[in-house]
Design a protein around this motif. Structure first.
Motif, mmCIF file in Angstrom:
data_model
loop_
_atom_site.group_PDB
_atom_site.id
_atom_site.type_symbol
_atom_site.label_atom_id
_atom_site.label_comp_id
_atom_site.label_asym_id
_atom_site.label_seq_id
_atom_site.Cartn_x
_atom_site.Cartn_y
_atom_site.Cartn_z
ATOM 1 N N ALA A 188 39.531 81.410 53.476
ATOM 2 C CA ALA A 188 40.518 80.510 54.095
ATOM 3 C C ALA A 188 39.847 79.246 54.618
ATOM 4 C CB ALA A 188 41.250 81.229 55.220
ATOM 5 N N ALA A 189 38.635 79.376 55.152
ATOM 6 C CA ALA A 189 37.933 78.207 55.692
ATOM 7 C C ALA A 189 37.606 77.206 54.592
ATOM 8 C CB ALA A 189 36.657 78.639 56.414
ATOM 9 N N GLN A 190 37.191 77.702 53.427
ATOM 10 C CA GLN A 190 36.909 76.793 52.302
ATOM 11 C C GLN A 190 38.171 76.027 51.908
ATOM 12 O OE1 GLN A 190 35.453 79.593 49.424
ATOM 13 N NE2 GLN A 190 33.410 79.705 50.321
ATOM 14 N N LYS A 191 39.285 76.754 51.838
ATOM 15 C CA LYS A 191 40.536 76.101 51.460
ATOM 16 C C LYS A 191 40.974 75.115 52.531
ATOM 17 C CE LYS A 191 41.921 80.043 48.651
ATOM 18 N NZ LYS A 191 42.537 81.393 48.710
ATOM 19 N N ALA A 192 40.782 75.481 53.798
ATOM 20 C CA ALA A 192 41.162 74.580 54.888
ATOM 21 C C ALA A 192 40.363 73.278 54.807
ATOM 22 C CB ALA A 192 40.936 75.257 56.241
ATOM 23 N N ALA A 193 39.073 73.384 54.484
ATOM 24 C CA ALA A 193 38.234 72.185 54.374
ATOM 25 C C ALA A 193 38.758 71.278 53.259
ATOM 26 C CB ALA A 193 36.776 72.573 54.103
ATOM 27 N N ILE A 194 39.155 71.877 52.141
ATOM 28 C CA ILE A 194 39.672 71.092 51.012
ATOM 29 C C ILE A 194 41.001 70.430 51.395
ATOM 30 C CG2 ILE A 194 40.576 71.265 48.657
ATOM 31 C CD1 ILE A 194 38.518 73.539 48.186
ATOM 32 N N LEU A 195 41.912 71.205 52.007
ATOM 33 C CA LEU A 195 43.214 70.655 52.394
ATOM 34 C C LEU A 195 43.066 69.522 53.403
ATOM 35 C CD1 LEU A 195 45.489 73.831 52.827
ATOM 36 C CD2 LEU A 195 45.595 72.118 51.004
ATOM 37 N N ALA A 196 42.213 69.724 54.395
ATOM 38 C CA ALA A 196 42.046 68.707 55.434
ATOM 39 C C ALA A 196 41.425 67.441 54.862
ATOM 40 C CB ALA A 196 41.193 69.251 56.583
ATOM 41 N N SER A 197 40.455 67.589 53.968
ATOM 42 C CA SER A 197 39.819 66.412 53.349
ATOM 43 C C SER A 197 40.868 65.563 52.642
ATOM 44 C CB SER A 197 38.775 66.844 52.325
ATOM 45 O OG SER A 197 37.732 67.547 52.955
ATOM 46 N N LEU A 198 41.753 66.257 51.942
ATOM 47 C CA LEU A 198 42.772 65.590 51.152
ATOM 48 C C LEU A 198 43.857 64.988 52.042
ATOM 49 C CD1 LEU A 198 43.159 65.371 48.117
ATOM 50 C CD2 LEU A 198 44.417 67.516 48.195
ATOM 51 N N ALA A 199 44.304 65.770 53.012
ATOM 52 C CA ALA A 199 45.428 65.327 53.843
ATOM 53 C C ALA A 199 45.047 64.154 54.733
ATOM 54 C CB ALA A 199 45.923 66.488 54.700
ATOM 55 N N PHE A 200 43.802 64.163 55.213
ATOM 56 C CA PHE A 200 43.404 63.138 56.175
ATOM 57 C C PHE A 200 42.468 62.105 55.558
ATOM 58 C CE2 PHE A 200 43.967 67.012 59.015
ATOM 59 C CZ PHE A 200 45.292 66.710 59.284
ATOM 60 N N HIS A 201 42.271 62.160 54.237
ATOM 61 C CA HIS A 201 41.480 61.163 53.531
ATOM 62 C C HIS A 201 40.113 61.019 54.185
ATOM 63 C CE1 HIS A 201 45.374 60.168 51.795
ATOM 64 N NE2 HIS A 201 45.840 60.108 53.026
#
Lengths: 446, 446
Positions: free
Chosen positions: B203-216
């Motif tokens: 979940a942490a790996q996915k969270a890092a990917i989502l946050a990178s994308l969402a917050f540019h």
């Protein structure tokens, strides 16, 4: 500050969506430039009446009644006028001049989609229309791109907010349609003439667009079977509820095999009020929200949920299309990413603010609650709810919380800083009146 | 048959997702070509062991152990090997040779994303990774493109199917985690070593990917606060239920204002088990399903729901990326549409097959049910359920169904042809024993 290439944007229409698009283009210009790799320069806003009242105050010097002149030389034309003409004429003019087009005009796409897509293909321009179906919900791009390698078998969508609002309130309140409709009109959820919504015309247009995209075919509006909600009575809603269903106005796009006349493959596209099981994800779509449930061969069941209408919500979909068009324009289409990435600091978990639920096992004697409350208050953690239980909860045989002389406190906090919370919990754990900190859980999704 | 340009596809990895991708590329070659505008030629499949057992039988001649040679000259490289090395090395080799890359490798992106995206930028190639987060659910593309003109404030996602399965069954069955985990391992929903899931690493790996994308921005994996679910007890689940909550393992990505040290903007990325209100859409995400709830400034609340894992489901996301990469390749990136559109026939509503609920007011005398059943049977409409009520249902004062001598029949049918149904209903309406056809409703969403 990066010196971005400038793209000239023409906006046609300044209604509830158009005026929000204009506002966001102006207010978020820097961020949009970073996302697009181009400065999105709003060259003008074509309106019918310069003095009409609008949701958002727009710079007078940007307004014009001359759409045709505005379109000339534009890189991206955003059409949010609605209706068939002159929207169709302007879109074709824009495409023929090589501009990329972004539109939210479902009526136009459902009736003249093929003509418009052909015109775009001939000049290599793009037509984006995320805002045409289900407002802010990204459904066009997922169908067009994300599911492009899959086979969509079926779509069941709640794509008209007005009818969902009416049926939802009939279901929840046990009210008659006429009363809810009057209320919906008063609140602005239904138009003075609600025919387009309640008779399913709006849903049928969206169904035609969804089916065209999902099944890679052209679905004329006339091919959509349409029934409105006016025949749905309070009595039918009550009977549905009794049987474990809810009545929802749905758009169904279905791939049929072995049913067409000349081919072994055919589709059915239809809108009508239907029974939906209470356990189905679509049953819990309330108010003016929309949702699109997609069944695909490989992906299985997917659902996309969100605001189906609203000026600012729909403007989000329009701007997503504008940024994509701008990236494409700049990179000759190759742009897949964004121009700049910030390097935002990630705060430590201690700096996070959230709500907590703290469960404590405490001595069962007078003054304990006051003492616990005092520790929380000293630690800047504000109490929202407290529940104290003495006896053992049923079904928890292994629970040792309720031994003689113990009580259990379940404390819900207001929003607090994680750092304050963890220091406070440590202080609670050390305190004589607290026998054990049973659990500390954060509350998310508020 | 259109003579499409051929694109050479290299597939690295033939595990549960990779073998399904290979199968779909081979079986759906014609449709994929129509969608892409290019013949997607699977040049080879790099595997570690030619003789390993696989979910899908793959043509022996396509298998190779030499990934590096396979990559050379490929237009699109699909990496589904997992792990950091040699996946990273192969991806960089592919990008440096100008290939577009599609990957589902969340561990690699969460740890070496910046390096890979930089390499892609330098050669103008694309990296697509829809399959890396939330399996089949389109979430990467909506965040990257659809919401590119909006500001994402917050994401709360259920992005790990194993932990959701465990917590969901603990909630529904009131069971202990150890029992459910053992069962999940037996059923293949949890790995023999479940650490990656239950401790929140996945979940942490996915969270890092989502946050990178969402917050540019770039979010290193180390910046993600991580707590696993091993501390969640049956007792905590029971207490949560009692208080109107459910405990879900969530990934939270949040934009904070005025909290960063050097900047006035910061973010928080964290994964942990948290309380979610029962009424929240995330609370009804059951089993191994995933869902991502997004709050954006303009769009408001959106939710994306579907299968979070599974070979064939995730393969759908991979193929969507492959088709997009192919369109981009062919059109020099300008491709936004698809190559061909079918002209599928739309069947008349009479040809639609669905379930119905028919409510009749009938004479209340012996033999009526048999007569009604006979008419349905003659009309090829098969009965699934019948409910007969004599007295008036409470709360229906205007209901005239229950006058003396009348009964109400609510008939649920099996799937039937609309044409048969409407003819049958007409015959029912004409029959002497039927006083009135109260309603005929279709049942959708099964």
């Amino acid at each position: 500050m990066i010196d971005y290439r400038r793209l000239r944007i023409a906006l046609l229409g300044a209604g509830s969506v158009g005026s929000q698009v204009a506002r966001l283009l102006l207010e978020h210009a820097d961020e949009l430039a970073d996302r697009s790799g181009a400065a999105l320069e709003l060259a003008g806003i074509a309106v019918r009446d310069l003095d009409a009242p609008r949701d958002v105050e727009l710079p007078r010097e940007l307004l014009t009644t001359d759409a045709e002149t505005l379109i000339v030389g534009s890189d991206i034309v955003i059409e949010l006028m609605g209706g068939i003409e002159p929207a169709r004429e302007y879109l074709l003019q824009a495409l023929n001049s090589g501009a990329d087009v972004v539109t939210g005009n479902k009526a136009l796409l459902a009736t003249h989609g093929a003509e418009i897509f052909d015109a775009a293909d001939q000049v290599g321009a793009s037509v984006s229309y995320e805002a045409a179906v289900a407002g802010a919900i990204p459904i066009i791009r997922p169908l067009r791109d994300s599911l492009a390698g899959d086979r969509v078998d079926r779509i069941v969508g709640i794509v008209n907010g007005t009818t969902n609002y009416i049926l939802d309130r009939m279901d929840v309140e046990g009210a008659e349609m006429a009363d809810i409709l009057a209320d919906a009109q008063r609140l602005g959820y239904a138009e003075a003439d609600p025919t387009g919504d309640v008779e399913g015309h709006d849903a049928a247009q969206k169904a035609a667009i969804l089916a065209s995209l999902a099944f890679h075919t052209t679905v004329p509006l006339e091919a959509v079977h349409r029934e409105g909600i006016t025949g749905v009575t309070k009595q039918m809603m009550d009977a549905a509820r009794h049987a474990g269903y809810v009545i929802k106005m749905v758009a169904v796009c279905e791939r049929l095999t072995g049913r067409g006349e000349a081919s072994d493959e055919a589709i059915s596209v239809r809108v009508y009020p239907a029974l939906i099981r209470r356990e189905h994800p679509l049953a819990s779509v309330h108010g003016v929200n929309n949702a699109v449930f997609v069944q695909a061969e490989a992906a299985g069941n997917l659902m996309f949920y969100g605001a189906g209408a609203g000026g600012v919500q729909t403007a989000s979909a329009v701007l997503g299309d504008v940024v994509s068009a701008a990236r494409r324009h700049i990179a000759g289409g190759a742009g897949v990413g964004e121009s700049t990435r910030a390097n935002l600091p990630t705060v430590d978990i201690g700096q996070v603010v959230t709500r907590y639920q703290i469960t404590l096992e405490v001595d069962d004697r007078p003054g304990v609650l006051a003492r616990v409350a005092g520790i929380l208050s000293d630690g800047r953690v504000s109490i929202a709810t407290v529940e104290q239980t003495l006896e053992q909860t049923p079904g928890q045989p292994g629970d040792d919380a309720a031994e003689a002389g113990s009580a259990r406190l379940v404390i819900g906090t207001h929003k607090a800083l994680e750092q304050d919370l963890s220091e406070t919990v440590a202080r609670l754990a050390d305190d004589d009146v607290v026998e054990r900190v049973v659990s500390v859980l954060r509350v998310e999704g508020d």
